[in-house]
Design a protein around this motif. Structure first.
Motif, PDB file in Angstrom:
ATOM      1  N   ASN A  50       0.825  -1.211   0.000  1.00 52.42           N
ATOM      2  CA  ASN A  50       0.000   0.000   0.000  1.00 52.42           C
ATOM      3  C   ASN A  50       0.858   1.259   0.000  1.00 52.42           C
ATOM      4  O   ASN A  50       0.619   2.197  -0.771  1.00 52.42           O
ATOM      5  CB  ASN A  50      -0.920  -0.012   1.225  1.00 52.42           C
ATOM      6  N   ILE A  98       2.799   1.618  -3.414  1.00 51.73           N
ATOM      7  CA  ILE A  98       1.932   2.088  -4.507  1.00 51.73           C
ATOM      8  C   ILE A  98       1.842   3.612  -4.490  1.00 51.73           C
ATOM      9  O   ILE A  98       2.026   4.276  -5.520  1.00 51.73           O
ATOM     10  CB  ILE A  98       0.521   1.455  -4.402  1.00 51.73           C
ATOM     11  N   VAL A  99       1.585   4.172  -3.310  1.00 52.20           N
ATOM     12  CA  VAL A  99       1.485   5.631  -3.199  1.00 52.20           C
ATOM     13  C   VAL A  99       2.824   6.292  -3.496  1.00 52.20           C
ATOM     14  O   VAL A  99       2.917   7.250  -4.274  1.00 52.20           O
ATOM     15  CB  VAL A  99       0.996   6.035  -1.792  1.00 52.20           C
ATOM     16  N   VAL A 127      -5.745   7.033  -3.450  1.00 48.95           N
ATOM     17  CA  VAL A 127      -5.326   5.872  -2.651  1.00 48.95           C
ATOM     18  C   VAL A 127      -5.108   6.290  -1.197  1.00 48.95           C
ATOM     19  O   VAL A 127      -5.521   5.582  -0.267  1.00 48.95           O
ATOM     20  CB  VAL A 127      -4.039   5.248  -3.233  1.00 48.95           C
ATOM     21  N   THR A 141      -7.348   4.632   1.825  1.00 53.54           N
ATOM     22  CA  THR A 141      -6.650   3.494   2.447  1.00 53.54           C
ATOM     23  C   THR A 141      -5.727   3.868   3.600  1.00 53.54           C
ATOM     24  O   THR A 141      -5.319   2.988   4.355  1.00 53.54           O
ATOM     25  CB  THR A 141      -5.826   2.717   1.402  1.00 53.54           C
ATOM     26  N   TRP A 142      -5.361   5.141   3.742  1.00 54.75           N
ATOM     27  CA  TRP A 142      -4.424   5.528   4.805  1.00 54.75           C
ATOM     28  C   TRP A 142      -5.171   6.046   6.025  1.00 54.75           C
ATOM     29  O   TRP A 142      -6.166   6.769   5.896  1.00 54.75           O
ATOM     30  CB  TRP A 142      -3.464   6.610   4.319  1.00 54.75           C
TER      31      TRP A 142
END
Length: 442
Positions: free
Chosen positions: A47, A50-51, A217, A221-222
């Motif tokens: 994750n 990706i960022v 993202v 997701t964070w």
């Protein structure tokens, strides 16, 4: 086949072999660290990567074309220099402010702010008005400070809060550096294709797309994490950060190494091309795309060596740092003793290998020694002397050889300072400050 093309293919083959060999070493390991790499950690790491790689793709896409677009607008060299220096000054001046604000108000928020500011810069850069572009460079400088502080600060904080072992940070930093080399090559090819087919402004528009994807993202997701929420003002946060740096020898050493190495690296970016051109013998122009790709593969090779040294071989971080800095200093000193095109390119490529070793090393060291509640603040304070060094070296009326020599000197000084990384801080004053900061974070 040209010398540069042959070197690129050779480096690519070496990188592929090392990737396979070092992966085999990892898979055959029975260390306790490997056993802790469970599904939760892998998902978290993926994750973050990706960022990180999305924002780095956006950064690499527009980077090579900033000065191309300024040149296409007809700006004189002195105007381009003003725009460039403004970016570094902005990073140095505003970096400490945004760093302490990120610790106080939330790092996730400031990662999103980065995406907004950098996207705005990419839009503004399409204006032909010098003063609007000057404002854009200010935004670019702030964005750079955020890029190299808040993302890392968020990841390290989240890593510890989820209970992952500290040794796994080396793995994340190594993969981030390796991935950065890959996306740099991809971005260079994509930017070149876009510029040829849609004009010089198209890489900037494409970069905005990657920043927007990263922001989406992050948003979904964070989780938010904070540093020092208890400080009423940024001034008090900066004061505490300065106390930590001045009282803890390891924190000061990490800051010195970061400032000196990265000042040399950023200066190197702006003289390697002209330096090679001076000694280029062929009637054709230098293949800058192939050279850049070779440098990026060299960075990937360096990150692979770091992963092997810190993982299966369990070499202490301070030893890796010392070897990296000494090799970096030599790589910018030796070519000055015998100046020709092939020697310069060989040692410049070697310097890029040390960059691949440096980034995961310094990232892991900062995660170890910088207090959690002041992580972004302290990281950005380190960038103040860094930007001052770069601006001084670039605005001064020095020959390219002299700049290269001064970069080597800075790296040798960093090598000497790196021996302080071995020492554990025993200062009573530092212990009191850490204890006080620890209470505030609870």
């Amino acid at each position: 086949m040209s010398y540069y093309t042959l070197t690129f293919y050779s480096l690519s083959i070496l990188c592929a072999l090392l990737t396979f060999l070092f992966r085999e070493n990892k898979s055959g390991s029975t260390s306790s660290d490997r056993e802790q790499i469970g599904k939760e950690y892998k998902n978290f790491r993926l994750n973050y990567l990706i960022v990180y790689l999305l924002v780095m793709t956006g950064d690499w896409l527009q980077g090579p074309y900033v000065y191309a677009i300024y040149k296409s607008y007809g700006f004189e060299l002195n105007q381009q220099a003003i725009l460039f220096v403004t970016g570094f000054l902005s990073s140095g001046i505003f970096g400490t402010i945004v760093g302490s604000a990120a610790d106080k108000y939330g790092r996730k928020k400031f990662c999103l702010l980065f995406a907004l500011l950098y996207s705005t810069f990419c839009f503004i850069v399409m204006s032909k008005n010098f003063y609007i572009l000057l404002f854009g460079r200010i935004l670019s400088g702030i964005s750079t400070s955020l890029l190299f502080s808040v993302f890392e600060s968020w990841m390290v904080s989240e890593h510890y809060s989820r209970g992952f072992h500290s040794s796994l940070l080396s793995d994340t930093f190594s993969l981030a550096t390796y991935g950065n080399g890959l996306v740099a090559i991809f971005s260079g090819l994509l930017a070149n294709w876009l510029a040829e087919h849609f004009g010089v402004t198209s890489p900037f528009l494409a970069a905005i797309g990657f920043f927007v994807l990263a922001a989406l993202v992050i948003t979904f997701t964070w989780k938010e994490n904070y540093g020092d929420k208890n400080n009423v003002t940024q001034t008090s946060s900066l004061t505490q950060a300065l106390k930590v740096i001045s009282s803890d020898s390891r924190v000061l050493a990490v800051g010195a190494v970061q400032s000196l190495f990265e000042a040399s690296m950023y200066t190197f970016v702006f003289f390697w091309g002209p330096f090679l051109e001076i000694y280029h013998k062929s009637g054709e122009g230098l293949p800058f795309g192939i050279i850049f790709a070779s440098f990026m593969v060299a960075i990937m090779i360096g990150s692979l060596f770091y992963g092997n040294l810190s993982g299966p071989r369990n070499v202490p971080l301070s030893d890796i740092a010392q070897g990296t800095l000494l090799l970096a200093g030599i790589s910018l000193l030796f070519p000055l003793l015998y100046l020709n095109e092939s020697t310069l390119f060989f040692f410049f490529t070697l310097f890029e290998v040390t960059c691949g070793l440096y980034f995961p090393t310094i990232g892991t060291l900062k995660a170890e020694v910088i207090p959690e509640n002041l992580r972004a603040t302290v990281s950005n304070l380190f960038r103040v002397p860094l930007n001052a060094f770069v601006v001084t070296l670039l605005v001064s009326d020095l020959t390219i050889s002299t700049r290269c020599l001064l970069c080597s000197v800075l790296l040798i000084v960093a090598f000497v300072w790196s021996f302080a990384l071995e020492k554990s801080d025993t200062s009573k004053k530092a212990s009191k400050i850490r204890k006080k900061l620890g209470k505030k974070i609870q």
